[in-house]
Design a protein around this motif. Structure first.
Motif, PDB file in Angstrom:
ATOM      1  N   LYS A 152      50.671  43.697  57.648  1.00 26.33           N
ATOM      2  CA  LYS A 152      51.547  44.792  57.271  1.00 26.33           C
ATOM      3  C   LYS A 152      50.927  46.114  57.726  1.00 26.33           C
ATOM      4  CE  LYS A 152      53.480  42.352  53.280  1.00 26.33           C
ATOM      5  NZ  LYS A 152      53.701  42.366  51.804  1.00 26.33           N
ATOM      6  N   ASN A 153      51.716  46.903  58.415  1.00 20.61           N
ATOM      7  CA  ASN A 153      51.242  48.194  58.935  1.00 20.61           C
ATOM      8  C   ASN A 153      50.002  48.044  59.822  1.00 20.61           C
ATOM      9  OD1 ASN A 153      53.275  49.632  57.454  1.00 20.61           O
ATOM     10  ND2 ASN A 153      52.016  49.417  55.620  1.00 20.61           N
ATOM     11  N   ALA A 169      49.678  38.038  55.247  1.00 21.68           N
ATOM     12  CA  ALA A 169      50.594  38.605  56.235  1.00 21.68           C
ATOM     13  C   ALA A 169      50.013  39.901  56.802  1.00 21.68           C
ATOM     14  CB  ALA A 169      51.950  38.878  55.592  1.00 21.68           C
ATOM     15  N   GLU A 175      47.381  42.276  54.851  1.00 20.76           N
ATOM     16  CA  GLU A 175      47.846  42.878  53.603  1.00 20.76           C
ATOM     17  C   GLU A 175      46.756  42.861  52.523  1.00 20.76           C
ATOM     18  OE1 GLU A 175      51.048  40.694  51.838  1.00 20.76           O
ATOM     19  OE2 GLU A 175      50.198  38.757  52.397  1.00 20.76           O
TER      20      GLU A 175
END
Length: 464
Positions: free
Chosen positions: A349-350, A347, A354
């Motif tokens: 993320k930020n 995924a 990830e």
């Protein structure tokens, strides 16, 4: 002085005509005695002097006869190699960090005629254009940039020789019978070879020799070269048509879409149709398959799923180029009968993939052993490179705990994704929400598994 220039040019031309043999490393031509006119970029001119600006035409002039080729080129990343906001933001930082020492090194492959004529100033290099209105008056890699190259002196860092034929305006190309009422023409075997692309698609750190980008070498050492398939066969795929409006129809007119993989910037510039070509090229580059999959999954137990990703269509590593950004990764999800995801890896993320994502990329390091993500001028070594070789493959394994109370069937969905740079990278350079990076799915896989019940309890599973 004239004698020195003549001698240097003679050496360059002699080297360019030599037969390339052996490995890409063995055939690289580096002569430290030569002092490039545009140091640290390795470009040279046939006269050893800066070429006057008026010797180069605007690409719009070329469009008068080469209308189809101009239209294709204008919607390519070659056309936008100078006003690319990512490049310009990086150039600005590099120029400021090096006090201008790296200016020519960067600009020589992003606006060759801008460098040749001395038009590019330090102010240009340190002032990136607006993201919303990025175009400037300097050309990118345009018609004149390629069709004035008469020789090469090596295969990295812009080691091309730009011809200055004075008012004759000689244009070099792949045809022995080309004619033009506007300019003189000359047949150039170089324009039929992948070595033409090497000068800007092999990049060596100018201060310490670290091999930053090696797209040409990757191709040279691949099965594609031995099979006679070159860069132009994929990125300038031939079609039937006319090179010029008054010219003969040819069965193999080279297209100038220069299809690559950067859909983000193509769509940013409004080139939706060429973005579709880039997307199609990406989708032809790889396959994914489950290796020895289980017949079913057992509730409350751990299972291992193995995926094989094969580079079936790229004539270089997957991904290639621009190591600060290029990333291919696997996004895998397992969900129960109600669609609830109970396992995922890959995924975003930020603005990054990830931690522990199975990805394929180059990691660059500095003198302190820390990863370099933006300030490429600080690179001192390659930390790792796990990209997939041409016709090669990678195996990735996932150890997954199946919940004891899972409701089957379980759906496994895996995709091989690509982006030219992460969202975090772009936000760092341009500011948040200035440009949205597109994640492209190269290939995907979907499989359903039955669930075998077990007496395993959640407590036992946790201990396991």
């Amino acid at each position: 002085m004239h004698l020195i220039h003549t001698t240097v040019v003679g050496v360059l031309l002699t080297l360019s005509l030599s037969v390339f043999a052996g490995t890409a490393v063995e055939q690289r031509i580096i002569d430290e005695a030569l002092t490039p006119l545009y140091s640290p970029h390795r470009a040279a001119t046939s006269t050893g002097k800066v070429i006057p600006e008026h010797r180069f035409d605007d690409a719009k002039v070329c469009s008068g006869c080469h209308s189809d080729i101009y239209r294709e080129w204008r919607s390519s990343m070659m056309s936008h190699s100078w006003d690319d906001p990512i490049y310009r933001a990086l150039l600005s930082r590099a120029s400021k960090a090096s006090d201008g020492a790296l200016d020519s090194f960067c600009t020589g492959c992003h606006t060759p005629t801008g460098l040749m004529t001395g038009q590019v100033t330090r102010a240009d290099n340190q002032s990136p254009p607006s993201v919303n209105n990025p175009e400037t008056d300097l050309p990118g890699v345009d018609c004149e940039s390629c069709h004035n190259i008469s020789a090469i002196s090596g295969i990295d860092n812009g080691s091309y020789v730009m011809n200055d034929a004075g008012e004759k305006r000689v244009k070099y190309g792949p045809r022995q019978n080309a004619q033009s009422p506007y300019h003189e023409t000359a047949f150039s075997p170089l324009h039929t070879e992948s070595a033409m692309c090497a000068t800007c698609h092999n990049v060596t750190h100018p201060l310490n020799g670290v091999p930053i980008e090696r797209t040409y070498d990757e191709w040279f050492e691949s099965p594609y070269r031995t099979a006679g398939i070159g860069c132009q066969d994929c990125h300038m795929k031939p079609v039937q048509g006319n090179s010029a409006i008054m010219g003969p129809e040819r069965a193999d007119r080279a297209t100038h879409w220069f299809a690559g993989g950067n859909t983000t910037l193509l769509e940013h510039f409004g080139h939706q149709e060429n973005a579709k070509r880039a997307r199609a090229l990406l989708q032809s580059s790889a396959t994914i398959e489950l290796i020895d999959p289980p017949t079913s999954l057992t509730a409350g137990q751990r299972t291992t799923l193995s995926l094989k990703i094969t580079n079936t269509g790229a004539g270089h590593k997957l991904p290639t180029g621009f190591p600060e950004g290029r990333e291919v990764w696997v996004d895998i999800k397992l969900s129960d009968a109600n669609g609830k995801v109970f396992y995922r890896s890959g995924a975003i993320k930020n603005g990054k993939t990830e931690p522990n994502t199975k990805n394929f990329m180059v990691k660059l390091g500095d003198k302190n052993g820390k990863k370099v993500e933006v300030e490429v001028w600080r690179v001192t070594h390659i930390m790792s490179d796990n990209r997939i070789l041409p016709k090669g493959h990678a195996l990735v394994d996932y150890a997954i705990d199946i919940p004891a109370d899972v409701q089957g069937p379980v759906a496994v969905n895996a995709s091989v994704n690509y982006w030219p740079f992460s969202q975090a990278f772009v936000d760092n350079l341009l500011g948040k929400n200035k440009l949205t990076v597109k994640v492209e799915t190269i290939v995907s896989l979907a499989k359903s598994f039955k669930i075998t019940p077990t007496k395993s309890s959640p407590e036992r599973l946790a201990k396991h």
